[in-house]
Design an enzyme around this catalytic site. Structure first.
Site, PDB file in Angstrom:
ATOM      1  N   LYS A 174     -12.271  -1.845   6.999  1.00 13.30           N
ATOM      2  CA  LYS A 174     -11.564  -2.755   7.911  1.00 13.30           C
ATOM      3  C   LYS A 174     -12.060  -2.584   9.351  1.00 13.30           C
ATOM      4  CE  LYS A 174      -8.546  -3.126   4.289  1.00 13.30           C
ATOM      5  NZ  LYS A 174      -7.847  -2.286   3.341  1.00 13.30           N
ATOM      6  N   TRP A 228       0.829  -1.214   0.000  1.00 19.23           N
ATOM      7  CA  TRP A 228       0.000   0.000   0.000  1.00 19.23           C
ATOM      8  C   TRP A 228       0.860   1.259   0.000  1.00 19.23           C
ATOM      9  CZ3 TRP A 228      -4.394  -0.975  -1.910  1.00 19.23           C
ATOM     10  CH2 TRP A 228      -5.083  -2.147  -1.603  1.00 19.23           C
ATOM     11  N   ASP A 232      -1.574   6.596   6.218  1.00 20.34           N
ATOM     12  CA  ASP A 232      -2.658   5.722   5.778  1.00 20.34           C
ATOM     13  C   ASP A 232      -2.934   4.792   6.955  1.00 20.34           C
ATOM     14  OD1 ASP A 232      -4.271   3.762   4.717  1.00 20.34           O
ATOM     15  OD2 ASP A 232      -2.936   3.242   3.053  1.00 20.34           O
TER      16      ASP A 232
HETATM   17  C1  PLP Z   1      -7.287  -1.833   2.212  1.00 22.57           C
HETATM   18  C2  PLP Z   1      -6.204  -0.825   2.228  1.00 22.57           C
HETATM   19  C3  PLP Z   1      -6.115   0.176   1.245  1.00 22.57           C
HETATM   20  C4  PLP Z   1      -7.041   0.249   0.065  1.00 22.57           C
HETATM   21  O1  PLP Z   1      -8.210   0.855   0.403  1.00 22.57           O
HETATM   22  P1  PLP Z   1      -9.366   1.163  -0.654  1.00 22.57           P
HETATM   23  O2  PLP Z   1     -10.378   1.795   0.227  1.00 22.57           O
HETATM   24  O3  PLP Z   1      -9.772  -0.124  -1.265  1.00 22.57           O
HETATM   25  O4  PLP Z   1      -8.823   2.109  -1.658  1.00 22.57           O
HETATM   26  C5  PLP Z   1      -5.117   1.112   1.378  1.00 22.57           C
HETATM   27  N1  PLP Z   1      -4.236   1.077   2.382  1.00 22.57           N
HETATM   28  C6  PLP Z   1      -4.286   0.124   3.339  1.00 22.57           C
HETATM   29  C7  PLP Z   1      -3.289   0.128   4.446  1.00 22.57           C
HETATM   30  C8  PLP Z   1      -5.274  -0.856   3.282  1.00 22.57           C
HETATM   31  O5  PLP Z   1      -5.323  -1.801   4.232  1.00 22.57           O
END
Ligand code: PLP
Length: 360
Positions: free
Chosen positions: A196, A102, A172
């Protein structure tokens, strides 16, 4: 009705009580004679949901007043682009720490906008760890430093956050927001796709410091400019109303569990249950992440060989466990144990792991 032992990485388990409330309110939300999905986003009934979700997030994470809380769309992935578009100036350099797929994707988008620099990376060692703070080497004139607080695919997590004077820290937090307490003021901006720990997919939470807004260039597309969403309280266009409603229910649930501190303690208990099982297996199970960098949200592990991994996953599926396969990019096994995964579900997995080992 039988509920699955759900270890999905995302979208993932939601608290049972939240689903029950959503079910009970589905056809008639608070006497309106309508579902939340059918309300105008300009109605007073919806407005109360929107305000409550914001207020609860502020309360649970202790977000100070000099930060805005936004509910956007486009997932965490759109934030990979919006962050550099808004905050990477022409003469500046966007700094990224690479700790997994990511963060790699976030860097890729920043490269399309301007100058970038990899301030640290653990790619060489298969992303088994988080770099130490001493290993982070910033560029000259950094626009910001971007990290991924929890690496969903590799199962690593930052346990201490870096901090550099006059450098905005951006994170993030998609896969560990609300799972533990942290000092919001260390960050200038953090974001998380909801699917999540916060609710269903479709809503992305962004928390940003108000004084960042002055740095945004004038020529951005309206929807990609954070000021649009700050000025309209995330109601510039139609927000994902049902997702925000579900978010409000999840936040109420976290509060009813005793808040983030209580959830954190439970998450630590759940994670140690599984890591102890791995560590006490005499090498039958091995954790992907190194001690000190292990994630309390995504427990990644392998078995001695590919055949045993396959057999483990197949038998686990038979026994009612869902989502234990590792990400397609690394294989192996992964148990995602977000806030809504009950302790009993982790205990069931521990018992299964012990008996699978005994048989094999
Ligand atoms: C799942 C995830 C993403 C992607 O998220 P989307 O909402 O599908 O764009 C980005 N960063 C992390 C750390 C994730 O776990």
């Amino acid at each position: 009705m039988k509920r699955a032992y759900n270890f999905n990485a995302g979208p993932s388990a939601l608290p049972y009580e939240v689903l029950q409330t959503a079910q009970a309110e589905l056809l008639d939300f608070k006497g309106s004679g309508m579902s939340v999905m059918e309300l105008s986003h300009r109605s007073k009934e919806y407005d109360a949901v929107h305000e409550e979700a914001q207020a609860l997030l502020r309360e649970l994470l202790a977000i100070p007043n000099n930060y805005d809380v936004l509910f956007l769309q486009g997932g965490a992935s759109l934030q990979f682009s919006m962050v550099p578009m808004n905050f990477l100036g022409d003469d500046q350099v966007a700094n990224y720490v690479l700790t997994g797929s990511w963060s790699d994707k976030a860097l890729k988008e920043a490269k399309k906008v301007g100058q970038t620099h990899i301030a640290a990376s653990t790619k060489e060692s298969k992303y088994r760890s988080i770099p130490s703070i001493e290993e982070i080497k910033l560029s000259n004139n950094p626009a910001y430093l971007h990290i991924t607080s929890n690496n969903t695919i590799y199962g690593t997590q930052w346990h201490d956050f870096p901090s550099f004077e006059n450098v905005d820290l951006i994170a993030d937090m998609s896969s560990d927001i609300l799972s533990r307490q942290f000092d919001v003021e260390k960050f200038s901006l953090f974001y998380a796709g909801a699917q999540k720990n916060l609710g269903p997919s479709g809503v992305t939470v962004v928390v940003l410091k108000k004084d960042l807004l002055a740095r945004i260039p004038e020529n951005l597309a309206t929807m990609l400019d954070y000021r649009t969403h700050v000025d309209s309280n995330s109601l510039y266009n139609t927000p994902p109303t049902f997702g925000i409603y579900m978010l409000s229910l999840v936040l109420n649930w976290v509060k009813s569990q005793g808040g983030v501190a209580k959830i954190q303690a439970l998450n630590e208990q759940k994670a140690s249950l599984l890591y102890n099982t791995i560590d006490e297996s005499n090498g039958f199970y091995s954790a992907h992440a190194l001690v000190g960098s292990r994630s309390n949200m995504n427990v990644t592990f392998t078995l001695p060989n590919e055949d045993l991994t396959k057999a483990f996953l197949a038998e686990a599926k038979q026994a009612g466990f869902v989502g234990l396969g590792g990400h397609r990019s690394i294989g192996g096994c992964r148990a995602s144990i977000y806030n809504a995964v009950p302790l009993e579900t982790c205990e069931a997995l521990r018992d299964f792991m012990i008996s699978f080992k005994a048989k094999n």
